[in-house]
Design a protein around this motif. Structure first.
Motif, PDB file in Angstrom:
ATOM      1  N   LEU A 113       0.826  -1.214   0.000  1.00  0.00           N
ATOM      2  CA  LEU A 113       0.000   0.000   0.000  1.00  0.00           C
ATOM      3  C   LEU A 113       0.857   1.259   0.000  1.00  0.00           C
ATOM      4  O   LEU A 113       0.481   2.273  -0.605  1.00  0.00           O
ATOM      5  CB  LEU A 113      -0.930   0.006   1.213  1.00  0.00           C
ATOM      6  N   THR A 114       1.989   1.213   0.659  1.00  0.00           N
ATOM      7  CA  THR A 114       2.893   2.369   0.658  1.00  0.00           C
ATOM      8  C   THR A 114       3.420   2.634  -0.742  1.00  0.00           C
ATOM      9  O   THR A 114       3.523   3.791  -1.180  1.00  0.00           O
ATOM     10  CB  THR A 114       4.062   2.130   1.630  1.00  0.00           C
ATOM     11  N   THR A 115       3.739   1.571  -1.468  1.00  0.00           N
ATOM     12  CA  THR A 115       4.189   1.734  -2.853  1.00  0.00           C
ATOM     13  C   THR A 115       3.094   2.352  -3.706  1.00  0.00           C
ATOM     14  O   THR A 115       3.347   3.272  -4.497  1.00  0.00           O
ATOM     15  CB  THR A 115       4.596   0.366  -3.435  1.00  0.00           C
ATOM     16  N   LEU A 116       1.875   1.881  -3.548  1.00  0.00           N
ATOM     17  CA  LEU A 116       0.760   2.452  -4.308  1.00  0.00           C
ATOM     18  C   LEU A 116       0.556   3.920  -3.950  1.00  0.00           C
ATOM     19  O   LEU A 116       0.304   4.753  -4.833  1.00  0.00           O
ATOM     20  CB  LEU A 116      -0.518   1.666  -4.031  1.00  0.00           C
ATOM     21  N   ASN A 117       0.666   4.256  -2.675  1.00  0.00           N
ATOM     22  CA  ASN A 117       0.516   5.649  -2.251  1.00  0.00           C
ATOM     23  C   ASN A 117       1.556   6.544  -2.929  1.00  0.00           C
ATOM     24  O   ASN A 117       1.247   7.634  -3.417  1.00  0.00           O
ATOM     25  CB  ASN A 117       0.655   5.747  -0.732  1.00  0.00           C
ATOM     26  N   THR A 118       2.789   6.070  -2.977  1.00  0.00           N
ATOM     27  CA  THR A 118       3.865   6.849  -3.611  1.00  0.00           C
ATOM     28  C   THR A 118       3.592   7.047  -5.095  1.00  0.00           C
ATOM     29  O   THR A 118       3.733   8.156  -5.629  1.00  0.00           O
ATOM     30  CB  THR A 118       5.214   6.131  -3.420  1.00  0.00           C
ATOM     31  N   VAL A 119       3.166   5.985  -5.764  1.00  0.00           N
ATOM     32  CA  VAL A 119       2.909   6.063  -7.209  1.00  0.00           C
ATOM     33  C   VAL A 119       1.760   7.031  -7.508  1.00  0.00           C
ATOM     34  O   VAL A 119       1.870   7.898  -8.380  1.00  0.00           O
ATOM     35  CB  VAL A 119       2.605   4.663  -7.774  1.00  0.00           C
ATOM     36  N   LEU A 120       0.652   6.902  -6.787  1.00  0.00           N
ATOM     37  CA  LEU A 120      -0.500   7.767  -7.048  1.00  0.00           C
ATOM     38  C   LEU A 120      -0.188   9.221  -6.723  1.00  0.00           C
ATOM     39  O   LEU A 120      -0.566  10.130  -7.472  1.00  0.00           O
ATOM     40  CB  LEU A 120      -1.704   7.307  -6.230  1.00  0.00           C
ATOM     41  N   HIS A 121       0.487   9.456  -5.615  1.00  0.00           N
ATOM     42  CA  HIS A 121       0.777  10.842  -5.225  1.00  0.00           C
ATOM     43  C   HIS A 121       1.721  11.498  -6.224  1.00  0.00           C
ATOM     44  O   HIS A 121       1.516  12.659  -6.622  1.00  0.00           O
ATOM     45  CB  HIS A 121       1.375  10.882  -3.824  1.00  0.00           C
ATOM     46  N   GLU A 122       2.752  10.788  -6.653  1.00  0.00           N
ATOM     47  CA  GLU A 122       3.693  11.363  -7.615  1.00  0.00           C
ATOM     48  C   GLU A 122       3.044  11.547  -8.982  1.00  0.00           C
ATOM     49  O   GLU A 122       3.324  12.517  -9.685  1.00  0.00           O
ATOM     50  CB  GLU A 122       4.928  10.469  -7.729  1.00  0.00           C
ATOM     51  N   ARG A 123       2.154  10.627  -9.357  1.00  0.00           N
ATOM     52  CA  ARG A 123       1.536  10.697 -10.677  1.00  0.00           C
ATOM     53  C   ARG A 123       0.540  11.850 -10.777  1.00  0.00           C
ATOM     54  O   ARG A 123       0.440  12.508 -11.820  1.00  0.00           O
ATOM     55  CB  ARG A 123       0.833   9.364 -10.980  1.00  0.00           C
ATOM     56  N   TYR A 124      -0.207  12.118  -9.710  1.00  0.00           N
ATOM     57  CA  TYR A 124      -1.295  13.085  -9.803  1.00  0.00           C
ATOM     58  C   TYR A 124      -1.104  14.328  -8.934  1.00  0.00           C
ATOM     59  O   TYR A 124      -2.007  15.145  -8.823  1.00  0.00           O
ATOM     60  CB  TYR A 124      -2.616  12.413  -9.404  1.00  0.00           C
ATOM     61  N   THR A 125       0.061  14.493  -8.331  1.00  0.00           N
ATOM     62  CA  THR A 125       0.243  15.627  -7.426  1.00  0.00           C
ATOM     63  C   THR A 125       0.234  16.964  -8.141  1.00  0.00           C
ATOM     64  O   THR A 125      -0.119  17.994  -7.566  1.00  0.00           O
ATOM     65  CB  THR A 125       1.564  15.471  -6.642  1.00  0.00           C
ATOM     66  N   SER A 126       0.618  17.003  -9.424  1.00  0.00           N
ATOM     67  CA  SER A 126       0.697  18.277 -10.140  1.00  0.00           C
ATOM     68  C   SER A 126      -0.625  18.696 -10.768  1.00  0.00           C
ATOM     69  O   SER A 126      -0.770  19.819 -11.230  1.00  0.00           O
ATOM     70  CB  SER A 126       1.765  18.196 -11.243  1.00  0.00           C
ATOM     71  N   GLY A 127      -1.607  17.806 -10.795  1.00  0.00           N
ATOM     72  CA  GLY A 127      -2.892  18.139 -11.394  1.00  0.00           C
ATOM     73  C   GLY A 127      -4.014  17.911 -10.406  1.00  0.00           C
ATOM     74  O   GLY A 127      -3.856  18.130  -9.199  1.00  0.00           O
ATOM     75  N   GLU A 128      -5.167  17.501 -10.932  1.00  0.00           N
ATOM     76  CA  GLU A 128      -6.290  17.200 -10.052  1.00  0.00           C
ATOM     77  C   GLU A 128      -5.968  15.958  -9.237  1.00  0.00           C
ATOM     78  O   GLU A 128      -5.613  14.911  -9.761  1.00  0.00           O
ATOM     79  CB  GLU A 128      -7.550  16.966 -10.886  1.00  0.00           C
ATOM     80  N   GLY A 129      -6.068  16.083  -7.911  1.00  0.00           N
ATOM     81  CA  GLY A 129      -5.697  14.976  -7.038  1.00  0.00           C
ATOM     82  C   GLY A 129      -6.546  13.747  -7.280  1.00  0.00           C
ATOM     83  O   GLY A 129      -7.754  13.835  -7.474  1.00  0.00           O
ATOM     84  N   ARG A 130      -5.917  12.600  -7.273  1.00  0.00           N
ATOM     85  CA  ARG A 130      -6.626  11.329  -7.423  1.00  0.00           C
ATOM     86  C   ARG A 130      -6.196  10.418  -6.294  1.00  0.00           C
ATOM     87  O   ARG A 130      -5.009  10.329  -5.981  1.00  0.00           O
ATOM     88  CB  ARG A 130      -6.300  10.674  -8.768  1.00  0.00           C
ATOM     89  N   TYR A 131      -7.162   9.745  -5.669  1.00  0.00           N
ATOM     90  CA  TYR A 131      -6.827   8.870  -4.561  1.00  0.00           C
ATOM     91  C   TYR A 131      -7.796   7.703  -4.540  1.00  0.00           C
ATOM     92  O   TYR A 131      -8.785   7.668  -5.283  1.00  0.00           O
ATOM     93  CB  TYR A 131      -6.868   9.628  -3.233  1.00  0.00           C
ATOM     94  N   CYS A 132      -7.525   6.743  -3.681  1.00  0.00           N
ATOM     95  CA  CYS A 132      -8.382   5.574  -3.569  1.00  0.00           C
ATOM     96  C   CYS A 132      -8.298   5.022  -2.152  1.00  0.00           C
ATOM     97  O   CYS A 132      -7.455   5.423  -1.349  1.00  0.00           O
ATOM     98  CB  CYS A 132      -7.994   4.496  -4.588  1.00  0.00           C
TER      99      CYS A 132
END
Length: 426
Positions: A261-280
């Motif tokens: 889950l930590t790996t997924l958190n890092t990937v999602l945050h880095e991928r979408y941090t510059s635009g509209e936030g995406r999370y799950c």
């Protein structure tokens, strides 16, 4: 002897009496204004314990003051989604700035979810030490209803303008094919384990964001996950695909649930941090048979509803995973792990909140966690697929009260076959 007392001018005595009367009225009305204000007021200690609350908010909640003051925290008044948002957004903002204003949340009002706008401010001592938090809640039901109706009207107009019924049918077919591509075509056969799954699509016109999977890791071990992406449509589908493949890849590298889950958190945050936030939200776990007909389960949750366990003896309860944070919101997030053991006849159920947040009955009340536990306890312990079938019928019974996608994943250990008389004679 000469008198020095001032002789009142005409009307001064009446003016003094009037001033005294208004002063008394203002003093009396101050507390009444607090208690009967058109908005909710409460004051909490720094740990969230409610120290004072006005009648307006108590009436919204349908609670007595004695049950609230000193016994409940502010987060106890919020829905599951509201508590998650408070933990990940509102509380950090309040801690950093000392105030937060106009935040949309939902409280658990009497018999229904009630949208409110929340404003909080930290009161400090002369030395700057925080003493308590003062919070105001404004009723946002009319605003939410207006926005919802406006959005629906706009969507209906755009839909009517953009496509004919034939175009819509073709679009729905394409969306259904794409939706299926985001889910496993079939669950793999795992020795010593039974599995069942179900996916309910709330709208054929929108791609959902719920996902699940079950796959082998190494000799004897398997991994599973189930999650829910915020939002719908192509953007949610992109996050769903990224989350599935990230968790699969992370598990092959290190299957520890918190690490995955930590790996997924890092990937999602880095991928979408510059635009509209995406999370799950998600639950990730590992299954490991112990060689004696039992399966050890090690899982972790990131902001997801707790898994439910239906035991072979008929008991049913949740496997608590409190405190896990939403995945992808912050650069660093904490997740909650739990362990259990499945015995023959036991079933582990994972689900998305479309199930528990369905609306039921004439008053459209939330179905809720307790209703799900009670329903599952009433089902015969006949394995994962039987439980999935029963839940599928339950979802169908909600009708239009089920307005969100729902994913179900059930995993269990087969119960031993009953012994017959011929077997004993043999």
């Amino acid at each position: 002897m000469r008198r020095t007392d001032k002789i009142p001018e005409p009307g001064e005595e009446d003016a003094d009496a009037t001033d005294a009367m208004f002063t008394s009225l203002l003093e009396d009305s101050a507390e009444e204004l607090y208690e009967q204000a058109p908005c909710g007021y409460l004051s909490t200690l720094m740990d969230g314990t409610i120290a004072k609350i006005n009648n307006t908010l108590l009436e919204w909640l349908g609670l007595d003051r004695s049950r609230v003051v000193g016994r409940m925290r502010f987060t106890d008044l919020l829905t599951v989604g509201g508590r998650l948002y408070h933990e990940t957004h509102f509380a950090p903002l309040l801690q950093m700035k000392g105030e937060a204003g106009g935040i949309a949340m939902d409280i658990r009002a009497a018999g229904e979810r009630m949208p409110v706008l929340v404003t909080s401010k930290v009161k400090t001592s002369e030395d700057g030490e925080p003493l308590l938090i003062r919070t105001t809640l404004f009723d946002a039901r009319d605003r939410r209803a207006y926005e919802t109706e406006l959005l629906r009207a706009r969507q209906a107009a755009e839909e009517a303008r953009r496509q004919s019924e034939a175009d819509r049918a073709r679009l729905q077919e394409a969306l259904a094919v794409l939706q299926q591509s985001l889910l496993p075509s079939a669950l793999p056969a795992v020795p010593g384990l039974e599995a069942g799954s179900y996916y309910h699509t709330a709208s054929p016109d929108l791609l959902g964001g719920d996902f699940y999977d079950l796959f082998p890791l190494d000799a004897g071990r398997s991994a599973f996950f189930l999650g829910d992406v915020c939002g719908k449509g192509p953007q949610a589908a992109a996050v769903t695909s990224l989350a599935r493949y990230t968790l699969r890849a992370a598990a092959l590298h290190d299957a520890d649930p918190i690490t995955a889950l930590t790996t997924l958190n890092t990937v999602l945050h880095e991928r979408y941090t510059s635009g509209e936030g995406r999370y799950c939200t998600a639950i990730f776990g590992v299954l490991e048979p112990d060689g004696d007909g039992r399966v050890n389960v090690h899982l972790a949750s990131g902001g997801h509803p707790s898994a439910l366990i239906q035991r072979a003896d008929g008991s049913t309860d949740y496997l608590p995973t409190p405190g896990g944070m939403l995945i992808g919101v912050l650069p660093q997030a904490s997740f909650t792990a739990a362990r259990t053991r499945l015995l023959p006849g036991d079933t582990l159920l994972l689900y998305t909140d479309g199930l528990t947040e369905a609306r039921t009955g004439p008053d459209r009340e939330l179905y809720g966690d307790e209703a799900l536990r009670t329903f599952s306890a009433a089902q015969p312990a006949q394995g994962p697929q039987a439980l999935i079938n029963a839940l599928g019928r339950l979802l169908a019974s909600f009708g239009d009260g089920l307005d969100d996608d729902t994913a179900l994943l059930a995993l269990g250990v087969p119960a031993p076959l009953p012994t017959t008389v011929s077997d004993n004679l043999t």
